[in-house]
Design a protein around this motif. Structure first.
Motif, short mmCIF file in Angstrom:
data_model
loop_
_atom_site.label_atom_id
_atom_site.label_comp_id
_atom_site.label_asym_id
_atom_site.label_seq_id
_atom_site.Cartn_x
_atom_site.Cartn_y
_atom_site.Cartn_z
N TYR A 188 0.75 -1.16 -0.03
CA TYR A 188 -0.15 -0.14 0.15
C TYR A 188 1.21 1.14 0.45
O TYR A 188 1.49 1.31 0.61
N ALA B 185 -12.57 -0.83 4.66
CA ALA B 185 -11.76 0.49 4.81
C ALA B 185 -12.11 2.17 4.71
O ALA B 185 -11.60 2.84 4.04
N GLY C 194 -11.48 4.58 6.70
CA GLY C 194 -10.67 4.77 6.72
C GLY C 194 -10.76 6.51 8.15
O GLY C 194 -11.69 5.88 8.68
N ASP D 234 -11.21 -1.93 8.40
CA ASP D 234 -10.12 -1.31 7.80
C ASP D 234 -8.79 -2.05 9.10
O ASP D 234 -9.16 -2.66 9.97
N ILE D 235 -7.85 -2.53 7.73
CA ILE D 235 -7.00 -3.45 7.89
C ILE D 235 -5.66 -2.41 9.27
O ILE D 235 -5.21 -2.85 10.10
N HIS E 91 -9.28 -5.86 9.74
CA HIS E 91 -9.33 -6.87 8.84
C HIS E 91 -9.34 -6.20 7.77
O HIS E 91 -8.86 -5.20 7.16
N ASP E 92 -8.61 -7.11 6.96
CA ASP E 92 -7.28 -6.99 6.55
C ASP E 92 -8.14 -8.21 5.11
O ASP E 92 -8.86 -8.84 4.81
N ILE E 93 -8.97 -6.52 4.31
CA ILE E 93 -10.41 -7.00 3.18
C ILE E 93 -9.36 -8.76 2.26
O ILE E 93 -9.52 -9.36 1.76
N ARG F 250 -14.47 2.17 -0.86
CA ARG F 250 -13.99 3.85 -1.90
C ARG F 250 -12.37 3.29 -1.48
O ARG F 250 -11.83 3.57 -0.28
N LEU F 251 -11.90 3.85 -2.88
CA LEU F 251 -10.69 4.09 -2.71
C LEU F 251 -9.21 3.00 -2.36
O LEU F 251 -8.65 4.01 -1.51
N LEU F 252 -9.84 2.18 -2.53
CA LEU F 252 -9.04 0.78 -1.95
C LEU F 252 -8.35 0.28 -2.91
O LEU F 252 -7.00 -0.31 -3.17
#
Ligand SMILES: C[S@@+](CC[C@H](N)C(=O)[O-])C[C@H]1O[C@@H](n2cnc3c(N)ncnc32)[C@H](O)[C@@H]1O
Length: 260
Positions: free
Chosen positions: A5, A48, A50, A71-72, A88-90, A105-107
């Motif tokens: 990332y 995510a 954010g 989100d991670i 959580h790691d998608i 959004r935006l991941l």
């Protein structure tokens, strides 16, 4: 090629980036969610999250439902007792069940595994449910609308744009992804419609403070990609000038629905 990332090693400016992203795009995402026809008892998942207020917006729309925000690194999310916040790691973690609404959004553009993850999200959408995927158009080089010296502003924005794109590509980002989302969702058997959003921002407001924070966060990567340190400083100063007007990155919001 490194496939991490792109912002992971820039903790302090990352805070500011997430706040300005939320300031720029939460109103648009809220309009999109309001148009999605979400049931009062919907079960919803925000990936995510954010620093965005999206999970709270969904809790407003579905007061009798359940909202899980993940989100991670979930520390930036605003607290809301109606929202269950999870680390959580998608990419690697299983999804917690099936949902009437999933928002991301935006991941995905950042993730080399974006198509696999999109498939995993689509599978978790219940019949009649919605998957809302929002991403930036890859190119925003000619974004200056007004500046004390428009040619110099264009030059600085161009230098930033080229170096930022190189840094993104170097981290495994797919700059065509925002335009691929729609077709990928159709391929997964969902119905899809896409709407775009941009707006005008003055120096010192969210749309200028986002690239300012980003340029600070990834300064070394920009230098390695060929942007002169003096140009990075001048670019960051310009973004505080109230005489500057820019258009923000075009966000493409794709609302996909699983047929009943
Ligand atoms: C560019 S920010 C977008 C934040 C928010 N969705 C928004 O639009 O305002 C990307 C977010 O993805 C999170 N993230 C990065 N890799 C992730 C992963 N593998 N699983 C879940 N979240 C991740 C980051 O912590 C960050 O909050």
């Amino acid at each position: 090629m490194t496939t991490t990332y792109v912002f992971e090693d820039a903790e302090t400016e990352a805070d500011a980036m997430l706040r300005h992203l939320a300031g720029m795009y939460d109103p648009f995402s809220t309009r999109r969610l309001a148009s999605a026809g979400i049931a009062r008892d919907a079960r919803a998942l925000v990936i995510a999250v954010g620093a965005s207020s999206i999970a709270s917006t969904i809790a407003d729309l579905a007061p009798d439902g359940e909202v899980i925000a993940t989100d991670i690194d979930p520390q930036h999310s605003p607290a809301d007792p109606r929202v269950e916040l999870r680390q959580h790691d998608i990419v690697t973690d299983p999804l917690p069940g099936t949902f009437d609404l999933i928002h991301v959004r935006l991941l995905l553009g950042h993730l080399p595994q974006r198509l696999t993850v999109l498939g995993k999200l689509a599978e978790a959408v219940r019949p009649g449910g919605v998957l809302l995927v929002e991403e930036f158009e890859g190119s925003w080089s000619s974004s200056v609308l007004a500046a004390p010296d428009p040619d110099e502003a264009d030059r600085l924005f161009g230098a930033y744009h080229d170096a930022f794109q190189a840094a993104l590509r170097g981290s495994g980002n797919d700059l065509t992804w925002s335009r691929r989302v729609h077709g990928a969702l159709l391929d997964l058997g969902l119905e899809a419609e896409t709407e775009g959003f941009t707006s005008t921002w003055a120096g010192g407001t969210h749309g200028c403070l986002l690239p300012r924070a980003t340029a600070g966060a990834i300064r070394e990567k920009l230098v390695r990609a060929g942007m002169a340190p003096t140009d990075i400083d001048a670019f960051r100063d310009l973004l505080l000038d109230p005489r500057l007007r820019v258009k923000g990155n075009l966000a493409l919001s794709t609302l996909a629905r699983r047929p009943v």
